[in-house]
Design a protein around this motif. Structure first.
Motif, PDB file in Angstrom:
ATOM      1  N   UNK A 135       0.828  -1.204   0.000  1.00  0.00           N
ATOM      2  CA  UNK A 135       0.000   0.000   0.000  1.00  0.00           C
ATOM      3  C   UNK A 135       0.870   1.264   0.000  1.00  0.00           C
ATOM      4  N   UNK A 136       1.943   1.241   0.788  1.00  0.00           N
ATOM      5  CA  UNK A 136       2.792   2.418   0.912  1.00  0.00           C
ATOM      6  C   UNK A 136       3.647   2.650  -0.333  1.00  0.00           C
ATOM      7  N   UNK A 137       4.187   1.583  -0.875  1.00  0.00           N
ATOM      8  CA  UNK A 137       5.212   1.747  -1.902  1.00  0.00           C
ATOM      9  C   UNK A 137       4.750   1.389  -3.322  1.00  0.00           C
ATOM     10  N   UNK A 138       3.587   0.765  -3.448  1.00  0.00           N
ATOM     11  CA  UNK A 138       3.120   0.446  -4.802  1.00  0.00           C
ATOM     12  C   UNK A 138       1.643   0.169  -4.838  1.00  0.00           C
ATOM     13  N   UNK A 139       0.810   1.113  -4.393  1.00  0.00           N
ATOM     14  CA  UNK A 139      -0.630   0.837  -4.319  1.00  0.00           C
ATOM     15  C   UNK A 139      -1.268   0.571  -5.672  1.00  0.00           C
ATOM     16  N   UNK A 140      -0.715   1.150  -6.730  1.00  0.00           N
ATOM     17  CA  UNK A 140      -1.324   0.970  -8.054  1.00  0.00           C
ATOM     18  C   UNK A 140      -1.181  -0.457  -8.556  1.00  0.00           C
ATOM     19  N   UNK A 141      -0.227  -1.199  -8.004  1.00  0.00           N
ATOM     20  CA  UNK A 141       0.015  -2.563  -8.469  1.00  0.00           C
ATOM     21  C   UNK A 141      -0.984  -3.563  -7.900  1.00  0.00           C
ATOM     22  N   UNK A 142      -1.746  -3.143  -6.882  1.00  0.00           N
ATOM     23  CA  UNK A 142      -2.709  -4.060  -6.256  1.00  0.00           C
ATOM     24  C   UNK A 142      -4.111  -3.753  -6.744  1.00  0.00           C
ATOM     25  N   UNK A 143      -4.820  -4.785  -7.155  1.00  0.00           N
ATOM     26  CA  UNK A 143      -6.209  -4.593  -7.564  1.00  0.00           C
ATOM     27  C   UNK A 143      -7.103  -4.264  -6.389  1.00  0.00           C
ATOM     28  N   UNK A 144      -6.868  -4.920  -5.255  1.00  0.00           N
ATOM     29  CA  UNK A 144      -7.635  -4.661  -4.046  1.00  0.00           C
ATOM     30  C   UNK A 144      -6.781  -5.054  -2.845  1.00  0.00           C
ATOM     31  N   UNK A 145      -7.225  -4.620  -1.657  1.00  0.00           N
ATOM     32  CA  UNK A 145      -6.515  -4.947  -0.418  1.00  0.00           C
ATOM     33  C   UNK A 145      -7.443  -5.717   0.507  1.00  0.00           C
ATOM     34  N   UNK A 146      -6.877  -6.645   1.250  1.00  0.00           N
ATOM     35  CA  UNK A 146      -7.665  -7.412   2.213  1.00  0.00           C
ATOM     36  C   UNK A 146      -8.052  -6.560   3.415  1.00  0.00           C
ATOM     37  N   UNK A 147      -7.143  -5.697   3.869  1.00  0.00           N
ATOM     38  CA  UNK A 147      -7.443  -4.827   5.014  1.00  0.00           C
ATOM     39  C   UNK A 147      -8.540  -3.845   4.607  1.00  0.00           C
ATOM     40  N   UNK A 148      -9.670  -3.803   5.334  1.00  0.00           N
ATOM     41  CA  UNK A 148     -10.794  -2.938   4.933  1.00  0.00           C
ATOM     42  C   UNK A 148     -10.414  -1.464   4.806  1.00  0.00           C
ATOM     43  N   UNK A 149      -9.580  -0.955   5.703  1.00  0.00           N
ATOM     44  CA  UNK A 149      -9.225   0.454   5.666  1.00  0.00           C
ATOM     45  C   UNK A 149      -8.391   0.779   4.425  1.00  0.00           C
ATOM     46  N   UNK A 150      -7.456  -0.109   4.102  1.00  0.00           N
ATOM     47  CA  UNK A 150      -6.630   0.107   2.914  1.00  0.00           C
ATOM     48  C   UNK A 150      -7.474   0.045   1.646  1.00  0.00           C
ATOM     49  N   UNK A 151      -8.397  -0.886   1.614  1.00  0.00           N
ATOM     50  CA  UNK A 151      -9.226  -0.999   0.404  1.00  0.00           C
ATOM     51  C   UNK A 151     -10.213   0.158   0.297  1.00  0.00           C
ATOM     52  N   UNK A 152     -10.672   0.664   1.456  1.00  0.00           N
ATOM     53  CA  UNK A 152     -11.559   1.832   1.423  1.00  0.00           C
ATOM     54  C   UNK A 152     -10.817   3.030   0.842  1.00  0.00           C
ATOM     55  N   UNK A 153      -9.553   3.188   1.182  1.00  0.00           N
ATOM     56  CA  UNK A 153      -8.755   4.279   0.625  1.00  0.00           C
ATOM     57  C   UNK A 153      -8.634   4.128  -0.894  1.00  0.00           C
ATOM     58  N   UNK A 154      -8.408   2.881  -1.356  1.00  0.00           N
ATOM     59  CA  UNK A 154      -8.303   2.634  -2.795  1.00  0.00           C
ATOM     60  C   UNK A 154      -9.614   2.974  -3.494  1.00  0.00           C
ATOM     61  N   UNK A 155     -10.738   2.510  -2.947  1.00  0.00           N
ATOM     62  CA  UNK A 155     -12.034   2.736  -3.571  1.00  0.00           C
ATOM     63  C   UNK A 155     -12.482   4.191  -3.504  1.00  0.00           C
ATOM     64  N   UNK A 156     -12.020   4.925  -2.464  1.00  0.00           N
ATOM     65  CA  UNK A 156     -12.449   6.316  -2.293  1.00  0.00           C
ATOM     66  C   UNK A 156     -11.993   7.207  -3.435  1.00  0.00           C
ATOM     67  N   UNK A 157     -11.018   6.753  -4.239  1.00  0.00           N
ATOM     68  CA  UNK A 157     -10.568   7.552  -5.368  1.00  0.00           C
ATOM     69  C   UNK A 157     -11.644   7.663  -6.458  1.00  0.00           C
ATOM     70  N   UNK A 158     -12.524   6.688  -6.510  1.00  0.00           N
ATOM     71  CA  UNK A 158     -13.542   6.736  -7.564  1.00  0.00           C
ATOM     72  C   UNK A 158     -14.948   6.468  -7.036  1.00  0.00           C
ATOM     73  N   UNK A 159     -15.089   6.082  -5.773  1.00  0.00           N
ATOM     74  CA  UNK A 159     -16.386   5.718  -5.206  1.00  0.00           C
ATOM     75  C   UNK A 159     -16.652   6.596  -3.974  1.00  0.00           C
ATOM     76  N   UNK A 160     -17.582   7.519  -4.081  1.00  0.00           N
ATOM     77  CA  UNK A 160     -17.804   8.465  -3.003  1.00  0.00           C
ATOM     78  C   UNK A 160     -18.192   7.795  -1.685  1.00  0.00           C
ATOM     79  N   UNK A 161     -18.978   6.772  -1.734  1.00  0.00           N
ATOM     80  CA  UNK A 161     -19.447   6.134  -0.497  1.00  0.00           C
ATOM     81  C   UNK A 161     -18.296   5.555   0.321  1.00  0.00           C
TER      82      UNK A 161
END
Length: 498
Positions: free
Chosen positions: A171-197
């Motif tokens: 997440x820190x060094x290459x977030x673009x390389x991961x399609x999704x994250x298992x940790x809910x908080x990390x994945x929420x950060x990823x989704x927040x870029x395109x999903x307002x909820x």
């Protein structure tokens, strides 16, 4: 002759240490009412360099006292940058003090400190070990990765450390390389870029940036982010949310009573007088609850107490520290009420309703001190920036006559507590040589500082002061709480520079 010279040198050394402690309690390098930020920073930088070069052990021991976070970070940086100048025993003690104090500092300030050390190219083995231990003790590195992403990333690189979990490292060094994250908080950060909820699953300080990116109306954002707010965030945002038409962001009486006393006093002073009147019962109960908690076992044990509290115009502080001196005075008023068996609080303005305190008028300290002494108190506390000007010098003369002629046996204990650093004098401004003055950052520190103020009466023995610092250091290293009972959780965001 040699003994007299040594004694004089000890007296100077003790005064230097006391001067620095007062500065480290009150100064934050920000603008004050009577001095600009540049003056504050220059004065403070000189004191730190002087103490580090001449009194290294007391300088390190200051970490165990009630100094503010700004100066704690400066001390830690100074000690780590000059590690080669310390003996092995000094390094051991300093390492323990640094580790203990870092655990009590707000995480964002610690990450900022690590960034400064990185830029200064301080990367010795002790620094890396301290950084590694602090990171290992963090309760949730996933949360840190989201809230303090840049700081954590730099810290791991600086100390050549792996992340606690491989997914956090990705997440820190290459977030673009991961399609999704298992940790809910990390994945929420990823989704927040395109999903307002998704942004409403994030901490407020992180979600706020995404809300601006998505151009979400402020009222809508505050309404939906309310469940994620910390107690301090809820308190800080309550009035602005109400202005935006959002009633859900509201701290109830129980939450207010759990707030640190001085922060609560700052919040109260930020309310319009009409709001304070409308909520008098609620606000007074919360302030008294916080004061009783701060008083602890000493509640009701101080006998007859009188206080002179400065609400003159200079208590408005500055743009960087708005109403800070007045907030400290208001908090002290309620704390002294809790500590006293019988209490009399006198404001310099003559106002009798503490809840409606506001900065106004000159500073007739001398007259109010006379009024306070008329109540025959066991203790007299003066909470003021020391600018006695109505008329100038009256307070000093009243205190001189009282101490030298009317009460030479010290039947009444008098202490001046000053919440404002005087950059020109490299200290807090004093009222009279016959009365000890101590710097005061938060009202919660008042009982400890009243005890410490006995060293500021001009007759301090360095041996006694050194013994006091050693005892405070031992308690600090052994105890679970902070010097003044202040801690900042991983998910909190201090609303001011402490």
């Amino acid at each position: 002759m040699g003994g007299d010279v040594d004694g004089y040198g000890d007296l100077i050394a003790a005064e230097d240490v006391l001067l620095f402690v007062n500065a480290a309690i009150t100064a934050t390098g920000q603008r004050e009412f009577h001095a600009g930020a540049a003056e504050q920073q220059l004065s403070l930088s000189f004191l730190h360099a002087y103490m580090l070069g001449n009194y290294r052990e007391p300088y390190a021991a200051a970490l165990a006292l009630d100094i503010n976070d700004h100066n704690a970070a400066l001390i830690i940086r100074g000690l780590l940058e000059s590690a080669a100048e310390a003996t092995a025993e000094q390094r051991r003690t300093e390492g323990r003090l640094i580790a203990r104090r870092l655990a009590l500092l707000p995480p964002q300030r610690v990450y900022r400190l690590f960034g400064e050390l990185r830029r200064a190219k301080v990367n010795n083995r002790r620094t890396r070990a301290i950084l590694r231990e602090w990171l290992a003790a963090r309760p949730d590195q996933t949360l840190d990765a989201v809230k303090y992403r840049a700081g954590l990333k730099q810290a791991l690189r600086h100390a050549h450390l792996p992340a606690a979990a491989a997914e956090t490292g990705a997440f820190l060094f290459g977030p673009a390389a991961r399609g999704r994250f298992e940790a809910p908080l990390l994945d929420a950060w990823r989704r927040a870029h395109y999903q307002q909820s998704a942004l409403y699953e994030l901490p407020y300080t992180v979600a706020e940036g995404f809300a601006r990116t998505h151009r979400i109306p402020r009222a809508t954002f505050l309404e939906r982010i309310t469940p994620q707010l910390t107690r301090l965030e809820r308190l800080r945002l309550q009035e602005s949310a109400r202005g935006a038409g959002v009633d859900s962001v509201r701290a109830d009486a129980v939450e207010l009573g759990r707030m640190p006393l001085t922060r609560l006093a700052s919040y109260v002073l930020g309310l319009a007088p009409a709001d304070r009147l409308a909520r008098r019962t609620e606000l007074t109960a919360a302030l008294r609850t916080a004061a009783r908690r701060a008083a602890g076992a000493e509640a009701g044990q101080w006998g007859r107490v009188a206080a002179v509290l400065d609400d003159s115009f200079s208590s408005s502080g500055s743009g960087a520290k708005r109403r800070r001196p007045l907030a400290v005075a208001l908090a002290c008023h309620f704390l002294l009420e809790a500590l006293a068996g019988r209490y009399t609080g006198l404001w310099t303005s003559g106002r009798t309703d503490a809840l409606l305190a506001r900065p106004t008028g000159p500073t007739p300290l001398g007259r109010r001190i006379l009024d306070a002494l008329d109540t025959a108190p066991d203790r007299l506390l003066i909470v003021s920036d020391g600018w006695d000007n109505a008329p100038p010098g009256l307070a000093a003369e009243v205190l001189r006559v009282w101490r030298t002629r009317l009460d030479p046996d010290h039947r009444t204990s008098i202490v001046h507590l000053n919440p404002v650093y005087d950059a020109e004098g490299f200290d807090v401004r004093r009222l009279a040589p016959t009365v000890p003055t101590a710097g005061l950052r938060d009202a919660e520190d008042l009982p400890a500082l009243v005890e410490f103020a006995r060293f500021a009466e001009g007759r301090t023995d360095l041996t006694e002061l050194t013994a006091h610092l050693a005892a405070r250091t031992a308690r600090f290293l052994a105890g679970p709480g902070s010097p003044a009972g202040r801690t900042t959780g991983a998910n909190s965001e201090p609303g001011e520079d402490t």
